[in-house]
Design a protein around this motif. Structure first.
Motif, PDB file in Angstrom:
ATOM      1  N   ILE A 106     -20.301 -18.057  12.636  1.00  0.00           N
ATOM      2  CA  ILE A 106     -19.366 -19.106  13.075  1.00  0.00           C
ATOM      3  C   ILE A 106     -18.446 -19.506  11.928  1.00  0.00           C
ATOM      4  CG2 ILE A 106     -19.252 -21.557  13.772  1.00  0.00           C
ATOM      5  CD1 ILE A 106     -19.896 -19.795  16.087  1.00  0.00           C
ATOM      6  N   PHE A 107     -19.020 -19.636  10.734  1.00  0.00           N
ATOM      7  CA  PHE A 107     -18.192 -20.009   9.588  1.00  0.00           C
ATOM      8  C   PHE A 107     -17.166 -18.926   9.263  1.00  0.00           C
ATOM      9  CE2 PHE A 107     -17.363 -19.860   4.994  1.00  0.00           C
ATOM     10  CZ  PHE A 107     -16.675 -21.049   4.860  1.00  0.00           C
ATOM     11  N   SER A 108     -17.584 -17.671   9.313  1.00  0.00           N
ATOM     12  CA  SER A 108     -16.656 -16.597   8.961  1.00  0.00           C
ATOM     13  C   SER A 108     -15.561 -16.404  10.000  1.00  0.00           C
ATOM     14  CB  SER A 108     -17.407 -15.289   8.750  1.00  0.00           C
ATOM     15  OG  SER A 108     -17.943 -14.833   9.968  1.00  0.00           O
ATOM     16  N   SER A 109     -15.859 -16.688  11.256  1.00  0.00           N
ATOM     17  CA  SER A 109     -14.842 -16.464  12.281  1.00  0.00           C
ATOM     18  C   SER A 109     -13.998 -17.704  12.554  1.00  0.00           C
ATOM     19  CB  SER A 109     -15.491 -15.975  13.576  1.00  0.00           C
ATOM     20  OG  SER A 109     -16.355 -16.962  14.085  1.00  0.00           O
ATOM     21  N   LEU A 110     -14.590 -18.891  12.552  1.00  0.00           N
ATOM     22  CA  LEU A 110     -13.855 -20.109  12.900  1.00  0.00           C
ATOM     23  C   LEU A 110     -13.578 -21.021  11.711  1.00  0.00           C
ATOM     24  CD1 LEU A 110     -15.712 -21.032  16.211  1.00  0.00           C
ATOM     25  CD2 LEU A 110     -13.578 -19.768  15.935  1.00  0.00           C
ATOM     26  N   HIS A 111     -14.150 -20.707  10.553  1.00  0.00           N
ATOM     27  CA  HIS A 111     -13.952 -21.475   9.324  1.00  0.00           C
ATOM     28  C   HIS A 111     -14.337 -22.950   9.487  1.00  0.00           C
ATOM     29  CE1 HIS A 111     -12.087 -17.972   7.627  1.00  0.00           C
ATOM     30  NE2 HIS A 111     -11.255 -17.908   8.645  1.00  0.00           N
ATOM     31  N   GLN A 112     -15.496 -23.169  10.119  1.00  0.00           N
ATOM     32  CA  GLN A 112     -16.018 -24.520  10.270  1.00  0.00           C
ATOM     33  C   GLN A 112     -16.994 -24.797   9.124  1.00  0.00           C
ATOM     34  OE1 GLN A 112     -17.805 -24.846  14.107  1.00  0.00           O
ATOM     35  NE2 GLN A 112     -15.836 -24.879  15.187  1.00  0.00           N
ATOM     36  N   GLY A 113     -16.707 -25.837   8.370  1.00  0.00           N
ATOM     37  CA  GLY A 113     -17.529 -26.168   7.214  1.00  0.00           C
ATOM     38  C   GLY A 113     -18.947 -26.592   7.583  1.00  0.00           C
ATOM     39  N   ALA A 114     -19.088 -27.248   8.725  1.00  0.00           N
ATOM     40  CA  ALA A 114     -20.421 -27.687   9.152  1.00  0.00           C
ATOM     41  C   ALA A 114     -21.340 -26.488   9.417  1.00  0.00           C
ATOM     42  CB  ALA A 114     -20.312 -28.547  10.403  1.00  0.00           C
ATOM     43  N   ALA A 115     -20.776 -25.414   9.916  1.00  0.00           N
ATOM     44  CA  ALA A 115     -21.580 -24.211  10.164  1.00  0.00           C
ATOM     45  C   ALA A 115     -22.049 -23.599   8.845  1.00  0.00           C
ATOM     46  CB  ALA A 115     -20.773 -23.193  10.966  1.00  0.00           C
ATOM     47  N   LEU A 116     -21.237 -23.669   7.811  1.00  0.00           N
ATOM     48  CA  LEU A 116     -21.645 -23.161   6.504  1.00  0.00           C
ATOM     49  C   LEU A 116     -22.802 -23.984   5.940  1.00  0.00           C
ATOM     50  CD1 LEU A 116     -21.209 -21.254   4.084  1.00  0.00           C
ATOM     51  CD2 LEU A 116     -19.616 -22.972   3.183  1.00  0.00           C
ATOM     52  N   VAL A 117     -22.714 -25.306   6.068  1.00  0.00           N
ATOM     53  CA  VAL A 117     -23.782 -26.175   5.562  1.00  0.00           C
ATOM     54  C   VAL A 117     -25.083 -25.910   6.311  1.00  0.00           C
ATOM     55  CG1 VAL A 117     -24.531 -28.581   5.368  1.00  0.00           C
ATOM     56  CG2 VAL A 117     -22.192 -27.952   4.763  1.00  0.00           C
ATOM     57  N   GLN A 118     -25.005 -25.829   7.625  1.00  0.00           N
ATOM     58  CA  GLN A 118     -26.218 -25.582   8.403  1.00  0.00           C
ATOM     59  C   GLN A 118     -26.757 -24.175   8.155  1.00  0.00           C
ATOM     60  OE1 GLN A 118     -25.853 -26.423  12.569  1.00  0.00           O
ATOM     61  NE2 GLN A 118     -28.054 -26.271  12.912  1.00  0.00           N
ATOM     62  N   GLY A 119     -25.873 -23.211   7.975  1.00  0.00           N
ATOM     63  CA  GLY A 119     -26.327 -21.862   7.665  1.00  0.00           C
ATOM     64  C   GLY A 119     -27.036 -21.779   6.323  1.00  0.00           C
ATOM     65  N   LEU A 120     -26.504 -22.463   5.324  1.00  0.00           N
ATOM     66  CA  LEU A 120     -27.164 -22.467   4.013  1.00  0.00           C
ATOM     67  C   LEU A 120     -28.480 -23.228   4.039  1.00  0.00           C
ATOM     68  CD1 LEU A 120     -24.085 -22.898   1.651  1.00  0.00           C
ATOM     69  CD2 LEU A 120     -25.394 -20.825   2.131  1.00  0.00           C
ATOM     70  N   LEU A 121     -28.551 -24.318   4.823  1.00  0.00           N
ATOM     71  CA  LEU A 121     -29.814 -25.038   4.978  1.00  0.00           C
ATOM     72  C   LEU A 121     -30.870 -24.141   5.630  1.00  0.00           C
ATOM     73  CD1 LEU A 121     -31.375 -27.753   4.815  1.00  0.00           C
ATOM     74  CD2 LEU A 121     -30.545 -28.185   7.131  1.00  0.00           C
ATOM     75  N   ASN A 122     -30.472 -23.413   6.650  1.00  0.00           N
ATOM     76  CA  ASN A 122     -31.398 -22.484   7.294  1.00  0.00           C
ATOM     77  C   ASN A 122     -31.802 -21.356   6.347  1.00  0.00           C
ATOM     78  OD1 ASN A 122     -31.718 -23.627   9.910  1.00  0.00           O
ATOM     79  ND2 ASN A 122     -29.633 -22.984  10.392  1.00  0.00           N
ATOM     80  N   LEU A 123     -30.904 -20.939   5.483  1.00  0.00           N
ATOM     81  CA  LEU A 123     -31.244 -19.912   4.501  1.00  0.00           C
ATOM     82  C   LEU A 123     -32.293 -20.421   3.515  1.00  0.00           C
ATOM     83  CD1 LEU A 123     -30.691 -17.081   3.383  1.00  0.00           C
ATOM     84  CD2 LEU A 123     -28.887 -18.092   1.980  1.00  0.00           C
ATOM     85  N   VAL A 124     -32.170 -21.682   3.107  1.00  0.00           N
ATOM     86  CA  VAL A 124     -33.176 -22.283   2.222  1.00  0.00           C
ATOM     87  C   VAL A 124     -34.523 -22.339   2.930  1.00  0.00           C
ATOM     88  CG1 VAL A 124     -33.856 -24.447   1.085  1.00  0.00           C
ATOM     89  CG2 VAL A 124     -31.536 -23.566   0.821  1.00  0.00           C
ATOM     90  N   PHE A 125     -34.530 -22.720   4.215  1.00  0.00           N
ATOM     91  CA  PHE A 125     -35.772 -22.749   4.985  1.00  0.00           C
ATOM     92  C   PHE A 125     -36.369 -21.352   5.117  1.00  0.00           C
ATOM     93  CE2 PHE A 125     -34.587 -26.841   7.425  1.00  0.00           C
ATOM     94  CZ  PHE A 125     -35.030 -27.597   6.366  1.00  0.00           C
ATOM     95  N   PHE A 126     -35.530 -20.352   5.331  1.00  0.00           N
ATOM     96  CA  PHE A 126     -36.015 -18.971   5.432  1.00  0.00           C
ATOM     97  C   PHE A 126     -36.662 -18.535   4.123  1.00  0.00           C
ATOM     98  CE2 PHE A 126     -35.330 -14.442   4.709  1.00  0.00           C
ATOM     99  CZ  PHE A 126     -36.006 -13.907   5.796  1.00  0.00           C
TER     100      PHE A 126
END
Length: 139
Positions: A106-126
């Motif tokens: 979502i971040f790469s296609s729509l450039h939404q900053g919130a998606a980047l934050v949530q994606g990085l949070l999920n990466l930390v959880f992973f």
């Protein structure tokens, strides 16, 4: 020697065992869950995601009713993860990894900053879930 055998027999009859003989008597919270606070955080995070999905389906504007399957999977993974089940760990790991991929897409296609934050949070959880300390405490 017979006195010691009588004491052991009495202790077994009353259900009492020596703590040094049974390491399984250590409570689950002291042994596993309290030493892994990240599992509690991930479980609560999955519950919050499930609640957001349910509210989105009830309102009818955000998600189709098929998304309730994801909500049920998140609730199941959260509960099982708090009880330190290996199958719940696998379910939570898959959910978090799919959320990483989805949010970064979502971040790469729509450039939404919130998606980047949530994606990085999920990466930390992973990355927390794949630690050997977490995997060896699961049952």
């Amino acid at each position: 020697m017979t006195n010691e055998a009588d004491n052991n027999a009495d202790a077994m009859a009353t259900g009492e065992k020596d703590a040094a003989q049974t390491p399984a008597r250590i409570p689950l919270l002291q042994k596993g869950l309290l030493s892994l606070p990240g599992l509690v955080a991930i479980g609560l995070y999955l519950l919050v995601l499930a609640a957001v999905i349910v509210l989105g389906v009830v309102n009818g504007a955000h998600y189709p009713p098929l998304y309730l399957f994801f909500s049920a999977a998140f609730i199941t993974a959260s509960g099982g993860l708090l009880m330190l089940f290996r199958w719940a760990w696998a379910l939570a790991l898959a959910a978090v990894l799919l959320l990483v991929v989805y949010n970064l897409w979502i971040f790469s296609s729509l450039h939404q900053g919130a998606a980047l934050v949530q994606g990085l949070l999920n990466l930390v959880f992973f990355l927390y879930l794949v630690r050997p300390e977490v995997r060896e405490r699961l049952r």
